[in-house]
Write a protein that holds these residues in place. Sequence first.
Motif, PDB file in Angstrom:
ATOM      1  N   ASN A 125       0.834  -1.188   0.000  1.00 49.30           N
ATOM      2  CA  ASN A 125       0.000   0.000   0.000  1.00 49.30           C
ATOM      3  C   ASN A 125       0.875   1.248   0.000  1.00 49.30           C
ATOM      4  N   SER A 126       0.340   2.369   0.470  1.00 53.46           N
ATOM      5  CA  SER A 126       1.078   3.641   0.438  1.00 53.46           C
ATOM      6  C   SER A 126       1.143   4.284   1.813  1.00 53.46           C
ATOM      7  N   LEU A 127       1.277   3.471   2.830  1.00 51.60           N
ATOM      8  CA  LEU A 127       1.392   3.991   4.191  1.00 51.60           C
ATOM      9  C   LEU A 127       2.777   4.586   4.407  1.00 51.60           C
ATOM     10  N   GLY A 128       2.804   5.813   4.918  1.00 52.32           N
ATOM     11  CA  GLY A 128       4.062   6.477   5.226  1.00 52.32           C
ATOM     12  C   GLY A 128       4.287   6.575   6.717  1.00 52.32           C
ATOM     13  N   ASP A 129       5.417   7.181   7.105  1.00 50.79           N
ATOM     14  CA  ASP A 129       5.778   7.263   8.516  1.00 50.79           C
ATOM     15  C   ASP A 129       4.737   8.007   9.333  1.00 50.79           C
ATOM     16  N   GLU A 130       4.247   9.144   8.828  1.00 47.68           N
ATOM     17  CA  GLU A 130       3.290   9.941   9.592  1.00 47.68           C
ATOM     18  C   GLU A 130       1.948   9.237   9.733  1.00 47.68           C
TER      19      GLU A 130
ATOM     20  N   ASN B 273       5.483  -0.777   1.666  1.00 50.99           N
ATOM     21  CA  ASN B 273       4.768   0.485   1.755  1.00 50.99           C
ATOM     22  C   ASN B 273       5.744   1.620   1.468  1.00 50.99           C
ATOM     23  N   LYS B 274       5.557   2.775   2.096  1.00 50.51           N
ATOM     24  CA  LYS B 274       6.434   3.920   1.857  1.00 50.51           C
ATOM     25  C   LYS B 274       7.079   4.376   3.159  1.00 50.51           C
ATOM     26  N   LEU B 275       7.473   3.415   3.965  1.00 48.69           N
ATOM     27  CA  LEU B 275       8.113   3.703   5.241  1.00 48.69           C
ATOM     28  C   LEU B 275       9.597   3.954   5.017  1.00 48.69           C
TER      29      LEU B 275
END
Length: 432
Positions: free
Chosen positions: A195-200, A222-224
């Motif tokens: 998916n596109s989950l980031g740190d924030e 993801n985008k971590l």
Amino acid sequence: MKVAVLLLLGLLEAESRCFFNRTEEHCVCYNLSKDNLGSIIQCLPASVVEFWGGELETYVSFPISDLDSSTIETLRSLAIRKIIFGDLLVPEILLARVLKFFSYTQVQELAFESCVFEGRGNWGAMAGKDLPILSLHFHNVTSALLTGHEQDFSSLSSWLETLQELAVTASRVTSLPCDIGRVFRALRSLDVAQNSLGDESLMLAFCDGAFPQLQVLSLQRNKLTSYHSVCESVQLLRELQRLDLSQNKLMADSSSSCQWPVSLRIFNLSNTGLDEVLSPLPPSLEVLDMSCNHLLAVDLSLSSLQKLFLSQNMLQAAPSIRNCPMLDTLHLDNNSITELPWEEVKLLGHLQDMAAAGNPYNCSCSGAGGLQALAGMGHLGQGWPQDYTCHYPLRYRGWLVNDVPVSVLRCNSAAVIAPICVVLALLGVAGA
């Protein structure tokens, strides 16, 4: 009422055909239509049923009344435990009207593959409704953002509070609202890979009270980027045992005092672009996977570690395992290692599975002899001997390590010459 049962099972608009595998109790239907109601009958004895293709929107205005007692008994008698819907346009208003009938079935797993959810359902009718479904999977689905749908989840709370497994993968998820996470009181496994989950967004997702029983979490691909932020995000998950961060591009933080959940036992950091071992690591780890990275050296001290995977890195030497006394599995395939720590392995009796194929081995007496000894003890499993080849010295380059002669006469001539000299000396004295 029979029509309602068939609609519940996935009646679709198009040419239809079902295939039932009696041995596996598995039935697959393609494009069912109202004109072919009989084709679904053969699926009723199945434990797994799949429905692929068609258009459910033609049933949005179809009248669905409450079920009579005979229809309820029919639903309860079905052996179906898992239903998969694929390649469908799913109107949420229809889904909301039909889903309540699952409370009369024994279906425990529901999955949607490559579906598009449209509109917004009236989920109020589900308030206080319990469903037997314990596992819910969505893969490659398109739907409205989760933000703003907190009330819908609240209406479904009686069911979602008992759900044990949830997967929403490859579905462009960018956030998991905190209030939604608090609904899943009994969830044990959460998979939000690809998916596109980031740190924030991750920091907001696992707030206080969210997913209190979660044991398995996959955040793969993801985008971590921040190792420290991920640690801070999940530190409230007191029951977490397995965490997958693979295929994210993680960077080390200059200083990090974050402590991982002490319950964490299995940690996957493979293919995350690491060129050094990040710290701190969870102190009670039993399985650590750091394969497919750019590690040049590894120095670990984990008293509970049992399995360590370091294949496809840039290691110049095998890591010391003296500070991992419980280690039973060590994989070092495809690095730049020239010799294996034969003496350390002898001292640690727990190590049983050691894989180290595809390295440029130095086939000196100690190098080849150590590998042959490990193989003789059964430590080198799959890949031995065909994937273990010599790179040094030149006279053995390309040889299989197993074929290199390591006799005492060749490798330790002093051990043979010294006794001979002693014998000759004694004979000389006796002759004199």
